[in-house]
Design a protein around this motif. Structure first.
Motif, PDB file in Angstrom:
ATOM      1  N   THR A  51       4.448  13.111   9.753  1.00  0.00           N
ATOM      2  CA  THR A  51       4.327  12.728   8.379  1.00  0.00           C
ATOM      3  C   THR A  51       3.181  11.718   8.505  1.00  0.00           C
ATOM      4  O   THR A  51       2.747  11.059   9.445  1.00  0.00           O
ATOM      5  CB  THR A  51       5.379  11.782   7.886  1.00  0.00           C
ATOM      6  N   GLU A  52       2.489  11.591   7.603  1.00  0.00           N
ATOM      7  CA  GLU A  52       1.429  10.716   7.071  1.00  0.00           C
ATOM      8  C   GLU A  52       1.608  10.255   5.595  1.00  0.00           C
ATOM      9  O   GLU A  52       1.602  10.961   4.690  1.00  0.00           O
ATOM     10  CB  GLU A  52      -0.081  11.311   7.644  1.00  0.00           C
ATOM     11  N   HIS A  53       1.580   8.851   5.455  1.00  0.00           N
ATOM     12  CA  HIS A  53       1.460   8.251   4.119  1.00  0.00           C
ATOM     13  C   HIS A  53       0.344   7.417   3.901  1.00  0.00           C
ATOM     14  O   HIS A  53       0.189   6.637   4.739  1.00  0.00           O
ATOM     15  CB  HIS A  53       2.535   7.345   4.042  1.00  0.00           C
ATOM     16  N   ALA A  54      -0.273   7.646   2.904  1.00  0.00           N
ATOM     17  CA  ALA A  54      -1.353   6.756   2.582  1.00  0.00           C
ATOM     18  C   ALA A  54      -1.031   5.598   1.948  1.00  0.00           C
ATOM     19  O   ALA A  54       0.194   5.683   1.378  1.00  0.00           O
ATOM     20  CB  ALA A  54      -2.607   7.610   1.569  1.00  0.00           C
ATOM     21  N   THR A  55      -1.475   4.357   2.150  1.00  0.00           N
ATOM     22  CA  THR A  55      -1.062   3.401   1.528  1.00  0.00           C
ATOM     23  C   THR A  55      -1.798   3.001   0.112  1.00  0.00           C
ATOM     24  O   THR A  55      -2.592   3.700   0.132  1.00  0.00           O
ATOM     25  CB  THR A  55      -1.533   2.055   2.476  1.00  0.00           C
ATOM     26  N   ASP A  93      -8.499   9.429   2.447  1.00  0.00           N
ATOM     27  CA  ASP A  93      -9.671  10.041   2.452  1.00  0.00           C
ATOM     28  C   ASP A  93     -10.080  11.140   1.254  1.00  0.00           C
ATOM     29  O   ASP A  93     -10.963  11.078   0.867  1.00  0.00           O
ATOM     30  CB  ASP A  93      -9.923  10.642   3.617  1.00  0.00           C
ATOM     31  N   GLU A  94      -8.697  11.610   0.730  1.00  0.00           N
ATOM     32  CA  GLU A  94      -8.867  12.525  -0.437  1.00  0.00           C
ATOM     33  C   GLU A  94      -7.676  12.062  -1.344  1.00  0.00           C
ATOM     34  O   GLU A  94      -6.842  11.541  -0.651  1.00  0.00           O
ATOM     35  CB  GLU A  94      -9.066  13.907  -0.071  1.00  0.00           C
ATOM     36  N   ARG A  95      -7.769  12.487  -2.736  1.00  0.00           N
ATOM     37  CA  ARG A  95      -6.781  12.239  -3.626  1.00  0.00           C
ATOM     38  C   ARG A  95      -5.129  13.001  -3.069  1.00  0.00           C
ATOM     39  O   ARG A  95      -5.159  13.761  -2.423  1.00  0.00           O
ATOM     40  CB  ARG A  95      -6.976  12.929  -4.721  1.00  0.00           C
ATOM     41  N   VAL A  96      -4.315  11.854  -3.408  1.00  0.00           N
ATOM     42  CA  VAL A  96      -2.907  12.356  -2.954  1.00  0.00           C
ATOM     43  C   VAL A  96      -2.033  13.331  -4.026  1.00  0.00           C
ATOM     44  O   VAL A  96      -2.034  12.935  -5.337  1.00  0.00           O
ATOM     45  CB  VAL A  96      -2.118  11.197  -2.512  1.00  0.00           C
ATOM     46  N   ASP A 143      -3.868  12.059 -10.254  1.00  0.00           N
ATOM     47  CA  ASP A 143      -5.067  11.333 -11.294  1.00  0.00           C
ATOM     48  C   ASP A 143      -5.347   9.989 -10.751  1.00  0.00           C
ATOM     49  O   ASP A 143      -6.180   9.380 -11.434  1.00  0.00           O
ATOM     50  CB  ASP A 143      -4.133  11.299 -12.755  1.00  0.00           C
ATOM     51  N   VAL A 144      -4.803   9.431  -9.592  1.00  0.00           N
ATOM     52  CA  VAL A 144      -5.166   8.304  -8.960  1.00  0.00           C
ATOM     53  C   VAL A 144      -6.308   8.224  -8.129  1.00  0.00           C
ATOM     54  O   VAL A 144      -6.470   9.253  -7.305  1.00  0.00           O
ATOM     55  CB  VAL A 144      -3.946   7.401  -8.315  1.00  0.00           C
ATOM     56  N   PRO A 145      -7.403   7.615  -8.451  1.00  0.00           N
ATOM     57  CA  PRO A 145      -8.630   7.475  -7.427  1.00  0.00           C
ATOM     58  C   PRO A 145      -8.385   7.017  -6.158  1.00  0.00           C
ATOM     59  O   PRO A 145      -7.324   6.257  -6.002  1.00  0.00           O
ATOM     60  CB  PRO A 145      -9.630   6.889  -8.351  1.00  0.00           C
ATOM     61  N   THR A 146      -9.229   7.248  -5.139  1.00  0.00           N
ATOM     62  CA  THR A 146      -9.133   6.585  -3.699  1.00  0.00           C
ATOM     63  C   THR A 146      -9.921   5.577  -3.852  1.00  0.00           C
ATOM     64  O   THR A 146     -10.895   5.463  -4.641  1.00  0.00           O
ATOM     65  CB  THR A 146      -9.379   7.695  -2.615  1.00  0.00           C
ATOM     66  N   PHE A 147      -9.681   4.555  -2.923  1.00  0.00           N
ATOM     67  CA  PHE A 147     -10.483   3.333  -2.882  1.00  0.00           C
ATOM     68  C   PHE A 147     -12.002   3.788  -2.659  1.00  0.00           C
ATOM     69  O   PHE A 147     -12.975   3.062  -3.111  1.00  0.00           O
ATOM     70  CB  PHE A 147     -10.156   2.546  -1.762  1.00  0.00           C
ATOM     71  N   THR A 148     -12.247   4.974  -1.944  1.00  0.00           N
ATOM     72  CA  THR A 148     -13.449   5.404  -1.411  1.00  0.00           C
ATOM     73  C   THR A 148     -14.215   5.748  -2.793  1.00  0.00           C
ATOM     74  O   THR A 148     -15.343   5.554  -3.007  1.00  0.00           O
ATOM     75  CB  THR A 148     -13.668   6.501  -0.386  1.00  0.00           C
ATOM     76  N   GLU A 149     -13.554   6.633  -3.561  1.00  0.00           N
ATOM     77  CA  GLU A 149     -14.305   7.049  -4.746  1.00  0.00           C
ATOM     78  C   GLU A 149     -14.777   5.969  -5.644  1.00  0.00           C
ATOM     79  O   GLU A 149     -15.613   6.054  -6.239  1.00  0.00           O
ATOM     80  CB  GLU A 149     -13.031   7.783  -5.782  1.00  0.00           C
ATOM     81  N   LEU A 150     -14.078   4.822  -5.527  1.00  0.00           N
ATOM     82  CA  LEU A 150     -14.474   3.477  -6.453  1.00  0.00           C
ATOM     83  C   LEU A 150     -15.202   2.533  -5.618  1.00  0.00           C
ATOM     84  O   LEU A 150     -15.417   1.663  -6.174  1.00  0.00           O
ATOM     85  CB  LEU A 150     -12.991   2.937  -6.695  1.00  0.00           C
ATOM     86  N   GLY A 151     -15.877   3.276  -4.671  1.00  0.00           N
ATOM     87  CA  GLY A 151     -16.873   2.409  -3.871  1.00  0.00           C
ATOM     88  C   GLY A 151     -16.374   1.421  -2.800  1.00  0.00           C
ATOM     89  O   GLY A 151     -17.219   0.606  -2.344  1.00  0.00           O
ATOM     90  N   HIS A 152     -15.041   1.477  -2.699  1.00  0.00           N
ATOM     91  CA  HIS A 152     -14.669   0.606  -1.324  1.00  0.00           C
ATOM     92  C   HIS A 152     -14.297   1.598  -0.219  1.00  0.00           C
ATOM     93  O   HIS A 152     -13.318   2.437  -0.241  1.00  0.00           O
ATOM     94  CB  HIS A 152     -13.480  -0.207  -1.803  1.00  0.00           C
TER      95      HIS A 152
END
Lengths: 322, 514
Positions: free
Chosen positions: A124-128, A227-230, A235-244
């Motif tokens: 398993t892998e869970h994004a925080t 690294d990509e949407r979950v 509909d929730v952005p990733t931090f990377t998309e928001l520039g972080h």
């Protein structure tokens, strides 16, 4: 019950031993008459136990012999991992390795590292994720603005100081340049109640414990550290998309003791691969929302080689290493 | 939700498999509960893989049965051999064992059974009637409120200190000190001496076994061998011997204790032991003869048993409503629910007819089964009393060692048990009571973590501890109870004694003059 089981295992072991001594032919791995012990370093009934117990339940069908789960708990997982490290490398002992092994390693809690083991594959892998009450913040920018207005005043919960979500919360804080008040709880569950009850303003947490409230509209996921949407919250952005640049998650592997022969590791890897092709397992995983992700041995090692030093550096920055 | 109740009852009663699983669960639970070291949590965890293939409702009622039986089973061991099967049964041990010594094991066991069933039913009914409301209410219990509640529970120390309040407090502090071992809230290892096994603290089950089982065995070694007093062989006709005693106790105490238990259960993380501590303290406070607690009175058995069983009903509330377990057993049951694809949460109640209501009916049914199982097994439990101590205590010693090993599957746990046991025996020799030690160990982490967390949130401002009316009321109650136990009650008692002595003196004087 456990006693009887151990006795029967002992009996089976003795018989198997006798067979090996009697006949010159080495038995093929796995011997369907021998049980495989699955060392679980976390308590019975917890999130990791439930998911991995369920996984090996499906795995045994593809391995061709039965697997039983043995909870060897304590020391933030290190008791279980030390036991796995010392177990005979014959394929009849495997174990669950979780994110916390990095914490144990970098805090020098016990002389054990993920590199000691023969990694078989990822389960398993869970994004925080950063989660808030829906009424408080609309977007990550709102959250950042509020945190900047009130440095050190915005409370963000985690599931133990120095643990996985605290690490990721601090990484986020440093990357964005905020000053937050980190509030430690015992596990994810009280993080959820403290958010619902208004004791804390946000939680850095994995998605499964909060999904119910996200669906009901009480909570909102501001962004995920993937690294990509979950898929669960598309509909929730990733931090990377928001520039972080904040990409973190937690994981669970199956591993074998050091120096387990490659033929055996390959058999186990194949069985894990087959399990991930099994529609019955996939349906079960889907239903429970376990965050299943298959990485084979090679990809798993690469994954660990990337994340290991990053987390090590993070813990140094956090002041959590000796 | 209530409109669907008849359907749920019909569904449950019409399914023989469901009824069978409840019965199986209860019997299994009583067994594991009665053996120290084996717990309902362990039994359910071992059964987990078998429940994956079962329909959700069957799996859950089976586990509920184990939960219910497990809480009860520990009381039998507490009464018969003065070893609590689980921490929650520690208070029951105090008066239960004394009653056994008075030659009334069947009354003590009967009271424990009846109080358990009563408490369980009250908890179950509250669960059906008020689950969503109680769930909302429990959200008001955040760090400052839990801290205040733990302070209140610590007052129970004063309630269990028979001879000396000071020694009771010292014993509590020893318990609190033991609870500081391990990684603290800030991630710092304390008193671990670089032993990784100590990072998660001193393991609780070996501690309980050492504290009560081994210490008791060592204490017995010092006594000259005597055959047990001729305790009558308890026949099946005596199983209702508790009924007149129960009538004497009345219904108010069990009802009050059950309400305490159910509310504690609904608060995430508080647990059965806390429910029993608080109910015992309140029973002693409100009693007209508090000095008799600890001497084998029925109230000392009824209050904690009603409370810790009512807690089981309460513990389902945060689990079903938020997916937050009220104690260790519900944590395991929660795991099973999730694997079954059932996500706890408010929405579970809106479609309650499918799972929640039949589960609640199964819960109440489990207590009815427990009544029968408890009473049928009562004479067998009671017969432990006629075993020669020269045979019984070596067996207990052996079970203690094995149980400590099994609880963690480690020699380390065994060694911990022995070390704690020897320490506890020494404390007992110095006339310290051991229950406050356990109280300290269980409440210590809750006290410290919630205190530090509250101050962390407020940035160090202690005003947060009295920032809500719930916290204020709890702290004031704690202050009142502490004052009452430490000051008012001993003075009253002394006055009674003085009056009695005076009366006796006068009687002698007049006798001498005549």
């Amino acid at each position: 019950m456990q006693g009887i089981r151990s006795l029967s295992i002992l009996g089976a072991g003795l018989m198997a031993g006798a067979l090996v001594l009697a006949g010159p032919a080495q038995a093929e791995y796995p011997d369907p008459n021998r049980e495989v012990r699955h060392i679980m370093p976390w308590g019975a009934g917890g999130g990791t136990d439930t998911v991995m117990r369920g996984f090996v339940e499906h795995l045994q069908k593809h391995l061709g012999t039965s697997i039983y789960t043995d909870n060897v708990t304590g020391g933030v997982g290190s008791v279980g991992w030390m036991t796995l490290k010392g177990a005979p490398p014959d394929g009849y002992t495997i174990g669950t390795v979780t994110y916390d092994i990095l914490t144990v390693e970098h805090q020098n809690m016990a002389p054990v590292s993920w590199e000691d083991f023969e990694i078989i594959g990822m389960v398993t892998e869970h994004a925080t994720a950063l989660v808030v009450r829906a009424e408080d913040f609309e977007t990550l920018d709102d959250f950042i603005a509020a945190a900047q207005d009130n440095p050190g005043g915005l409370t963000v919960s985690n599931a133990s100081t120095g643990g996985v979500w605290h690490q990721h919360a601090v990484a986020m804080e440093q990357e964005i340049g905020l000053e937050l008040n980190h509030v430690p709880y015992e596990s994810a569950a009280p993080q959820v109640t403290s958010l619902l009850g208004g004791e804390t303003m946000a939680a850095v947490i994995s998605l499964p414990p909060v999904m119910e409230y996200v669906r009901s509209g009480e909570m909102r996921v501001l962004a995920v550290m993937a690294d990509e949407r979950v898929e669960m919250v598309a509909d929730v952005p990733t931090f990377t998309e928001l520039g972080h640049d904040v990409v973190y998650g937690s994981f669970r592997f199956i591993a074998a003791p050091p120096e387990t022969p490659m033929e055996i590791v390959e058999v186990l890897e194949q069985a894990m691969y087959d399990t991930f092709q099994d529609p019955e397992f996939l349906a079960w995983a889907e239903q429970g929302g376990i965050g299943e992700r298959w990485l084979d041995r090679e990809a798993s090692i690469a994954y660990m080689e990337t994340i290991g030093p990053v987390i090590g550096q993070l813990m140094v920055d956090l002041g959590l290493t000796d | 939700m209530l409109a669907e109740l008849p359907d749920a009852i019909t569904l449950f009663m019409g399914d023989l498999r469901l009824i069978g699983f409840v019965c199986l669960g209860v019997v299994l639970g009583v067994f594991v509960g009665a053996v120290p070291g084996l717990t309902a949590t362990l039994a359910i965890a071992l059964l987990l893989p078998f429940t994956f293939g079962m329909p959700a409702l069957e799996a859950v009622v089976l586990m509920t049965g184990i939960f219910v039986g497990g809480i009860y089973g520990g009381s039998a061991t507490a009464i018969m051999v003065r070893v609590p099967g689980a921490p929650a049964n520690t208070m029951t041990m105090l008066d239960g064992y004394e009653m056994l010594k008075q030659g009334k094991p069947e009354v003590a066991l009967g009271l424990a059974t009846a109080a358990s069933v009563f408490g369980g039913l009250v908890g179950g009914i509250l669960l059906i009637l008020f689950a969503p409301q109680l769930a909302r209410f429990s959200l008001k219990f955040q760090s400052p409120e839990i801290f205040a509640l733990v302070v209140l529970a610590l007052v129970a120390v004063a309630a269990v200190s028979q001879q000396s309040l000071v020694k009771g407090l010292i014993a509590t502090v020893i318990g609190l000190m033991i609870s500081t071992v391990g990684i603290d809230l800030a991630g710092v290892p304390r008193y671990t001496f670089e032993m990784f096994r100590l990072y998660t603290g001193v393991p609780l089950i070996p501690l309980v076994i050492g504290l009560f089982a081994l210490a008791e065995v060592l204490r017995r070694l010092e006594e000259p061998h005597s055959r047990p007093k001729q305790v009558a062989w308890v026949s099946f006709r005596r199983i209702f011997a508790f009924v007149p005693v129960w009538r004497q106790v009345g219904w108010k105490l069990p009802l009050k204790s059950s309400l305490i238990g159910a509310v504690i259960g609904a608060l995430p993380g508080a647990g059965a032991a806390m429910a029993a501590f608080l109910a015992y303290a309140e029973a002693k406070r409100s009693s007209p003869h508090p000095e008799k607690f600890g001497t084998g009175i029925p109230e000392g058995i009824v209050a904690p048993e009603a409370s810790n069983n009512a807690m089981t009903g309460g513990a389902f509330i945060p689990m079903l409503a938020f997916g937050i377990p009220g104690d260790a057993v519900t944590a395991v049951i929660l795991g099973a629910l999730v694997i079954q694809g059932i996500v706890p949460g408010p929405q579970l109640f809106s479609q309650a007819g499918d799972l929640v209501l039949p589960l609640m009916v199964g819960f109440i049914f489990a207590y009815l089964v427990l009544m029968i199982v408890g009473l049928v097994m009562l004479p067998w439990f009671a017969r432990v009393a006629v075993i020669d101590h020269a045979v019984l205590f070596p067996i207990i010693a052996a079970v203690a060692v094995v149980a400590a090993y099994v609880s963690e599957r480690s020699v380390f746990a065994m060694a911990t048990m022995v070390a704690i046991g020897i320490g506890a025996w020494l404390m007992q020799r110095l006339h310290f009571s051991l229950v406050p030690v356990l109280l300290g160990v269980i409440l210590g982490p809750l006290l410290e973590r919630n205190f530090r967390r509250a101050l962390g949130i407020s940035g160090g401002d202690p005003a947060i501890l009295v920032s809500s009316w719930i916290a204020v009321i709890l702290l004031l109650t704690a202050a009142f109870m502490a004052f009452y136990f430490a000051w008012v009650q001993p003075r009253q008692q002394r006055r009674h004694e003085a009056q009695a002595a005076k009366a006796r003196g006068e009687a002698e004087n007049t006798g001498g003059g005549a």
